[in-house]
Design a protein around this motif. Structure first.
Motif, PDB file in Angstrom:
ATOM      1  N   GLY A 147      -1.582   4.527   2.146  1.00 14.86           N
ATOM      2  CA  GLY A 147      -2.481   4.757   1.019  1.00 14.86           C
ATOM      3  C   GLY A 147      -1.713   4.884  -0.287  1.00 14.86           C
ATOM      4  O   GLY A 147      -2.142   4.366  -1.339  1.00 14.86           O
ATOM      5  N   THR A 148      -0.566   5.548  -0.242  1.00 17.79           N
ATOM      6  CA  THR A 148       0.273   5.705  -1.433  1.00 17.79           C
ATOM      7  C   THR A 148       0.837   4.367  -1.884  1.00 17.79           C
ATOM      8  O   THR A 148       0.852   4.058  -3.085  1.00 17.79           O
ATOM      9  CB  THR A 148       1.436   6.679  -1.136  1.00 17.79           C
ATOM     10  OG1 THR A 148       0.897   7.955  -0.796  1.00 17.79           O
ATOM     11  CG2 THR A 148       2.341   6.823  -2.350  1.00 17.79           C
ATOM     12  N   ILE A 149       1.297   3.555  -0.929  1.00 13.26           N
ATOM     13  CA  ILE A 149       1.834   2.230  -1.259  1.00 13.26           C
ATOM     14  C   ILE A 149       0.758   1.350  -1.887  1.00 13.26           C
ATOM     15  O   ILE A 149       0.999   0.661  -2.892  1.00 13.26           O
ATOM     16  CB  ILE A 149       2.410   1.564   0.006  1.00 13.26           C
ATOM     17  CG1 ILE A 149       3.605   2.350   0.544  1.00 13.26           C
ATOM     18  CG2 ILE A 149       2.819   0.113  -0.288  1.00 13.26           C
ATOM     19  CD1 ILE A 149       4.043   1.925   1.926  1.00 13.26           C
ATOM     20  N   LEU A 150      -0.441   1.375  -1.314  1.00 13.42           N
ATOM     21  CA  LEU A 150      -1.544   0.588  -1.865  1.00 13.42           C
ATOM     22  C   LEU A 150      -1.883   1.021  -3.285  1.00 13.42           C
ATOM     23  O   LEU A 150      -2.121   0.185  -4.163  1.00 13.42           O
ATOM     24  CB  LEU A 150      -2.780   0.719  -0.974  1.00 13.42           C
ATOM     25  CG  LEU A 150      -2.707   0.077   0.413  1.00 13.42           C
ATOM     26  CD1 LEU A 150      -3.970   0.388   1.204  1.00 13.42           C
ATOM     27  CD2 LEU A 150      -2.517  -1.426   0.304  1.00 13.42           C
ATOM     28  N   SER A 151      -1.918   2.325  -3.516  1.00 18.87           N
ATOM     29  CA  SER A 151      -2.246   2.842  -4.843  1.00 18.87           C
ATOM     30  C   SER A 151      -1.208   2.418  -5.879  1.00 18.87           C
ATOM     31  O   SER A 151      -1.560   1.984  -6.987  1.00 18.87           O
ATOM     32  CB  SER A 151      -2.331   4.369  -4.789  1.00 18.87           C
ATOM     33  OG  SER A 151      -2.584   4.905  -6.071  1.00 18.87           O
ATOM     34  N   PHE A 194       5.401  -2.842   5.005  1.00 19.66           N
ATOM     35  CA  PHE A 194       6.799  -2.869   4.598  1.00 19.66           C
ATOM     36  C   PHE A 194       7.039  -3.961   3.566  1.00 19.66           C
ATOM     37  O   PHE A 194       7.795  -3.777   2.608  1.00 19.66           O
ATOM     38  CB  PHE A 194       7.705  -3.090   5.814  1.00 19.66           C
ATOM     39  CG  PHE A 194       9.169  -3.056   5.487  1.00 19.66           C
ATOM     40  CD1 PHE A 194       9.818  -1.850   5.267  1.00 19.66           C
ATOM     41  CD2 PHE A 194       9.903  -4.229   5.410  1.00 19.66           C
ATOM     42  CE1 PHE A 194      11.172  -1.820   4.950  1.00 19.66           C
ATOM     43  CE2 PHE A 194      11.258  -4.211   5.101  1.00 19.66           C
ATOM     44  CZ  PHE A 194      11.895  -2.990   4.879  1.00 19.66           C
ATOM     45  N   ALA A 195       6.397  -5.112   3.745  1.00 19.75           N
ATOM     46  CA  ALA A 195       6.546  -6.221   2.797  1.00 19.75           C
ATOM     47  C   ALA A 195       6.070  -5.822   1.410  1.00 19.75           C
ATOM     48  O   ALA A 195       6.710  -6.137   0.401  1.00 19.75           O
ATOM     49  CB  ALA A 195       5.768  -7.437   3.288  1.00 19.75           C
ATOM     50  N   LEU A 196       4.942  -5.140   1.343  1.00 20.49           N
ATOM     51  CA  LEU A 196       4.410  -4.713   0.052  1.00 20.49           C
ATOM     52  C   LEU A 196       5.333  -3.684  -0.595  1.00 20.49           C
ATOM     53  O   LEU A 196       5.638  -3.770  -1.792  1.00 20.49           O
ATOM     54  CB  LEU A 196       3.005  -4.123   0.233  1.00 20.49           C
ATOM     55  CG  LEU A 196       2.291  -3.649  -1.032  1.00 20.49           C
ATOM     56  CD1 LEU A 196       2.172  -4.788  -2.043  1.00 20.49           C
ATOM     57  CD2 LEU A 196       0.904  -3.106  -0.698  1.00 20.49           C
ATOM     58  N   LEU A 197       5.800  -2.716   0.189  1.00 22.75           N
ATOM     59  CA  LEU A 197       6.703  -1.698  -0.347  1.00 22.75           C
ATOM     60  C   LEU A 197       8.008  -2.316  -0.824  1.00 22.75           C
ATOM     61  O   LEU A 197       8.501  -1.985  -1.902  1.00 22.75           O
ATOM     62  CB  LEU A 197       6.990  -0.639   0.722  1.00 22.75           C
ATOM     63  CG  LEU A 197       7.969   0.475   0.317  1.00 22.75           C
ATOM     64  CD1 LEU A 197       7.457   1.239  -0.900  1.00 22.75           C
ATOM     65  CD2 LEU A 197       8.206   1.427   1.486  1.00 22.75           C
ATOM     66  N   GLN A 248       4.725   7.596  -7.874  1.00 23.77           N
ATOM     67  CA  GLN A 248       3.787   7.849  -6.771  1.00 23.77           C
ATOM     68  C   GLN A 248       4.454   7.695  -5.409  1.00 23.77           C
ATOM     69  O   GLN A 248       4.050   8.320  -4.427  1.00 23.77           O
ATOM     70  CB  GLN A 248       2.614   6.871  -6.829  1.00 23.77           C
ATOM     71  CG  GLN A 248       1.694   6.999  -8.018  1.00 23.77           C
ATOM     72  CD  GLN A 248       0.514   6.052  -7.874  1.00 23.77           C
ATOM     73  OE1 GLN A 248      -0.221   6.097  -6.887  1.00 23.77           O
ATOM     74  NE2 GLN A 248       0.325   5.185  -8.843  1.00 23.77           N
ATOM     75  N   LEU A 249       5.484   6.846  -5.359  1.00 19.01           N
ATOM     76  CA  LEU A 249       6.104   6.494  -4.088  1.00 19.01           C
ATOM     77  C   LEU A 249       7.183   7.481  -3.643  1.00 19.01           C
ATOM     78  O   LEU A 249       7.825   7.263  -2.614  1.00 19.01           O
ATOM     79  CB  LEU A 249       6.730   5.090  -4.187  1.00 19.01           C
ATOM     80  CG  LEU A 249       5.741   3.938  -4.369  1.00 19.01           C
ATOM     81  CD1 LEU A 249       6.485   2.657  -4.716  1.00 19.01           C
ATOM     82  CD2 LEU A 249       4.912   3.744  -3.105  1.00 19.01           C
ATOM     83  N   SER A 250       7.376   8.549  -4.398  1.00 24.17           N
ATOM     84  CA  SER A 250       8.468   9.480  -4.091  1.00 24.17           C
ATOM     85  C   SER A 250       8.369  10.039  -2.675  1.00 24.17           C
ATOM     86  O   SER A 250       9.386  10.199  -1.986  1.00 24.17           O
ATOM     87  CB  SER A 250       8.502  10.621  -5.108  1.00 24.17           C
ATOM     88  OG  SER A 250       7.274  11.338  -5.097  1.00 24.17           O
TER      89      SER A 250
END
Length: 278
Positions: A147-151, A194-197, A248-250
């Motif tokens: 959810g965090t990665i998507l945001s 993982f690809a998106l991140l 956000q990704l911290s």
């Protein structure tokens, strides 16, 4: 900053600045030189297979998402760029085709399964795909992480699309293409997440590298080079958007050793931004 921010890593998308404009980097796939002829022949066969499938899908009046998915894979194969992106497209296509399996003739379902299986076998020959798969397998995500990665990805795509004079439209489009491969935080492929991140990490790295040089010059009041290609206000906007979404990704990057740099670099960039915007 140069000591902290790494070079871009294997992912579906990499980025670069061209005369002050952020763009998607086109890469040529690295092949095993001993198998070059076999790989070329396999690629030609898969492209022909894709052409036949696309023609059948058009005639079947199928859902346009399925047709677009197959067409995008075929296009990426023809251009022979970024095998990791092709692999992710293939995973997404398999997922989409399973949703419409009951609506399609058995012959087309067979063609779809044959096509995605052929693409899978083809991409498995490339070292970049093997390394990507291994890295993804060694990474653990929970629903909150996804959810965090998507945001963060949604935020970056939305923010960067507002800076069309200095950000090529393929940048936010590429992020959204990967983002849409994840149905929801509850339903996701580890490889897609993982690809998106990793793609967001590459974007953050490139923006921080470029922006840090600009900010160092600005703070020293000897702004040169980058300032002639991109205005102070624009680079501050790009950095501010990137910092806000990277922050956000911290909670996610602290779980992945090779991504720890992002948290430290984000804090440093934020301090530099504060120094010149007071």
């Amino acid at each position: 900053m140069k000591k902290i921010v790494p070079e871009q890593k294997i992912s579906p998308v990499k980025f670069y600045f061209d005369d002050g404009r952020l763009k998607v980097l086109s890469e040529v796939n690295i092949k095993n030189s001993r198998d070059t002829e076999n790989i070329r022949q396999a690629l030609d066969a898969i492209i022909q297979q894709g052409n036949a499938l696309i023609e059948s899908l058009i005639n079947s009046n199928c859902d346009k998402r399925l047709l677009e998915s197959v067409t995008n894979i075929r296009k990426n194969l023809e251009e022979d760029t970024n095998i990791v992106k092709t692999g992710l497209m293939n995973i997404s296509c398999s997922s989409i085709s399973s949703q419409f399996e009951q609506e399609l003739p058995s012959a087309i379902n067979g063609m779809l399964k044959g096509f995605t299986a052929s693409v899978h076998l083809y991409i498995s020959q490339f070292p970049a795909w093997e390394q990507f798969v291994e890295n993804a397998a060694n990474t653990e995500f929970d629903r909150a992480d996804v959810g965090t990665i998507l945001s963060a990805a949604d935020g970056l795509a939305k923010n960067l699309s507002q800076l069309e004079d200095h950000v090529d439209d393929n940048v936010p489009k590429s992020i959204l293409l990967l983002r849409h491969a994840i149905e929801s935080p509850e339903i996701f492929s580890k490889r897609a997440a993982f690809a998106l991140l990793r793609t967001v990490e590459n974007l953050v790295a490139k923006v921080y590298q470029y922006g840090a040089e600009f900010l160092d010059d600005t703070i020293k009041s000897v702004s040169k080079g980058t300032s002639s290609a991109i205005s102070k206000a624009t680079i501050i906007a790009i950095l501010s958007f990137t910092v806000a979404n990277a922050a956000q990704l911290s909670t996610v990057v602290v779980k992945i050793g090779e991504m720890h740099w992002m948290h430290e670099a984000t804090l440093m960039i934020q301090r530099q931004l504060d120094a010149i915007t007071r």
